[in-house]
Write a protein that holds these residues in place. Sequence first.
Motif, PDB file in Angstrom:
ATOM      1  N   UNK A  47       0.837  -1.181   0.000  1.00  9.76           N
ATOM      2  CA  UNK A  47       0.000   0.000   0.000  1.00  9.76           C
ATOM      3  C   UNK A  47       0.884   1.247   0.000  1.00  9.76           C
ATOM      4  N   UNK A  48       1.909   1.241   0.792  1.00 10.30           N
ATOM      5  CA  UNK A  48       2.824   2.390   0.826  1.00 10.30           C
ATOM      6  C   UNK A  48       3.506   2.560  -0.521  1.00 10.30           C
ATOM      7  N   UNK A  49       3.931   1.444  -1.127  1.00  9.62           N
ATOM      8  CA  UNK A  49       4.619   1.511  -2.418  1.00  9.62           C
ATOM      9  C   UNK A  49       3.740   2.140  -3.479  1.00  9.62           C
ATOM     10  N   UNK A  50       2.465   1.759  -3.489  1.00  9.99           N
ATOM     11  CA  UNK A  50       1.537   2.329  -4.464  1.00  9.99           C
ATOM     12  C   UNK A  50       1.304   3.815  -4.188  1.00  9.99           C
ATOM     13  N   UNK A  51       1.222   4.186  -2.929  1.00 11.68           N
ATOM     14  CA  UNK A  51       1.043   5.589  -2.580  1.00 11.68           C
ATOM     15  C   UNK A  51       2.253   6.431  -2.934  1.00 11.68           C
ATOM     16  N   UNK A  52       3.424   5.835  -2.823  1.00 11.10           N
ATOM     17  CA  UNK A  52       4.648   6.558  -3.162  1.00 11.10           C
ATOM     18  C   UNK A  52       4.724   6.828  -4.660  1.00 11.10           C
ATOM     19  N   UNK A  89      16.923  17.717  -7.635  1.00 12.28           N
ATOM     20  CA  UNK A  89      17.576  18.993  -7.901  1.00 12.28           C
ATOM     21  C   UNK A  89      18.438  19.427  -6.709  1.00 12.28           C
ATOM     22  N   UNK A  90      17.974  19.098  -5.504  1.00 13.64           N
ATOM     23  CA  UNK A  90      18.698  19.525  -4.301  1.00 13.64           C
ATOM     24  C   UNK A  90      19.809  18.555  -3.898  1.00 13.64           C
ATOM     25  N   UNK A  91      19.523  17.251  -3.973  1.00 16.67           N
ATOM     26  CA  UNK A  91      20.448  16.249  -3.442  1.00 16.67           C
ATOM     27  C   UNK A  91      21.114  15.401  -4.518  1.00 16.67           C
ATOM     28  N   UNK A  92      20.630  15.502  -5.721  1.00 19.92           N
ATOM     29  CA  UNK A  92      21.084  14.591  -6.771  1.00 19.92           C
ATOM     30  C   UNK A  92      20.135  13.403  -6.835  1.00 19.92           C
ATOM     31  N   UNK A  93      20.154  12.710  -7.941  1.00 18.10           N
ATOM     32  CA  UNK A  93      19.210  11.614  -8.144  1.00 18.10           C
ATOM     33  C   UNK A  93      19.420  10.499  -7.122  1.00 18.10           C
ATOM     34  N   UNK A  94      20.658  10.134  -6.849  1.00 20.09           N
ATOM     35  CA  UNK A  94      20.926   9.061  -5.887  1.00 20.09           C
ATOM     36  C   UNK A  94      20.390   9.408  -4.501  1.00 20.09           C
ATOM     37  N   UNK A  95      20.592  10.627  -4.070  1.00 18.93           N
ATOM     38  CA  UNK A  95      20.088  11.056  -2.771  1.00 18.93           C
ATOM     39  C   UNK A  95      18.572  11.053  -2.717  1.00 18.93           C
ATOM     40  N   UNK A  96      17.935  11.482  -3.801  1.00 18.85           N
ATOM     41  CA  UNK A  96      16.479  11.514  -3.844  1.00 18.85           C
ATOM     42  C   UNK A  96      15.893  10.111  -3.795  1.00 18.85           C
ATOM     43  N   UNK A  97      16.496   9.187  -4.524  1.00 14.09           N
ATOM     44  CA  UNK A  97      16.012   7.799  -4.499  1.00 14.09           C
ATOM     45  C   UNK A  97      16.232   7.190  -3.118  1.00 14.09           C
ATOM     46  N   UNK A  98      17.344   7.534  -2.476  1.00 16.00           N
ATOM     47  CA  UNK A  98      17.612   7.029  -1.128  1.00 16.00           C
ATOM     48  C   UNK A  98      16.571   7.535  -0.136  1.00 16.00           C
ATOM     49  N   UNK A  99      16.187   8.802  -0.237  1.00 14.02           N
ATOM     50  CA  UNK A  99      15.165   9.356   0.655  1.00 14.02           C
ATOM     51  C   UNK A  99      13.823   8.658   0.416  1.00 14.02           C
ATOM     52  N   UNK A 100      13.458   8.442  -0.835  1.00 16.43           N
ATOM     53  CA  UNK A 100      12.220   7.731  -1.137  1.00 16.43           C
ATOM     54  C   UNK A 100      12.241   6.305  -0.616  1.00 16.43           C
ATOM     55  N   UNK A 101      13.371   5.630  -0.755  1.00 14.57           N
ATOM     56  CA  UNK A 101      13.498   4.269  -0.241  1.00 14.57           C
ATOM     57  C   UNK A 101      13.418   4.234   1.272  1.00 14.57           C
ATOM     58  N   UNK A 102      14.044   5.199   1.915  1.00 15.44           N
ATOM     59  CA  UNK A 102      13.983   5.274   3.376  1.00 15.44           C
ATOM     60  C   UNK A 102      12.548   5.502   3.850  1.00 15.44           C
ATOM     61  N   UNK A 103      11.815   6.351   3.159  1.00 11.48           N
ATOM     62  CA  UNK A 103      10.410   6.588   3.516  1.00 11.48           C
ATOM     63  C   UNK A 103       9.602   5.304   3.391  1.00 11.48           C
ATOM     64  N   UNK A 104       9.885   4.514   2.371  1.00 12.50           N
ATOM     65  CA  UNK A 104       9.189   3.235   2.185  1.00 12.50           C
ATOM     66  C   UNK A 104       9.547   2.259   3.292  1.00 12.50           C
TER      67      UNK A 104
END
Length: 55
Positions: free
Chosen positions: A1-6, A19-34
């Motif tokens: 459910x979280x994955x679909x919401x993300x 734009x702020x952290x770079x693509x790798x950082x952004x994906x890491x933040x999204x993964x951490x939220x999941x």
Amino acid sequence: MIGAGMRTGNGITIGWLGAALGVSGAVAVGGLALVVGAPLIGVLIAPQTRRGAPA
């Protein structure tokens, strides 16, 4: 459910954070939220399902 919401807001989140952290950082933040959000939802729903109440 979280994955679909993300998936819904992830394009905007990855764009802004990318734009702020770079693509790798952004994906890491999204993964951490999941990783944090999925167990948290499970913990919040578990008491309701034990009592037989619909989630």
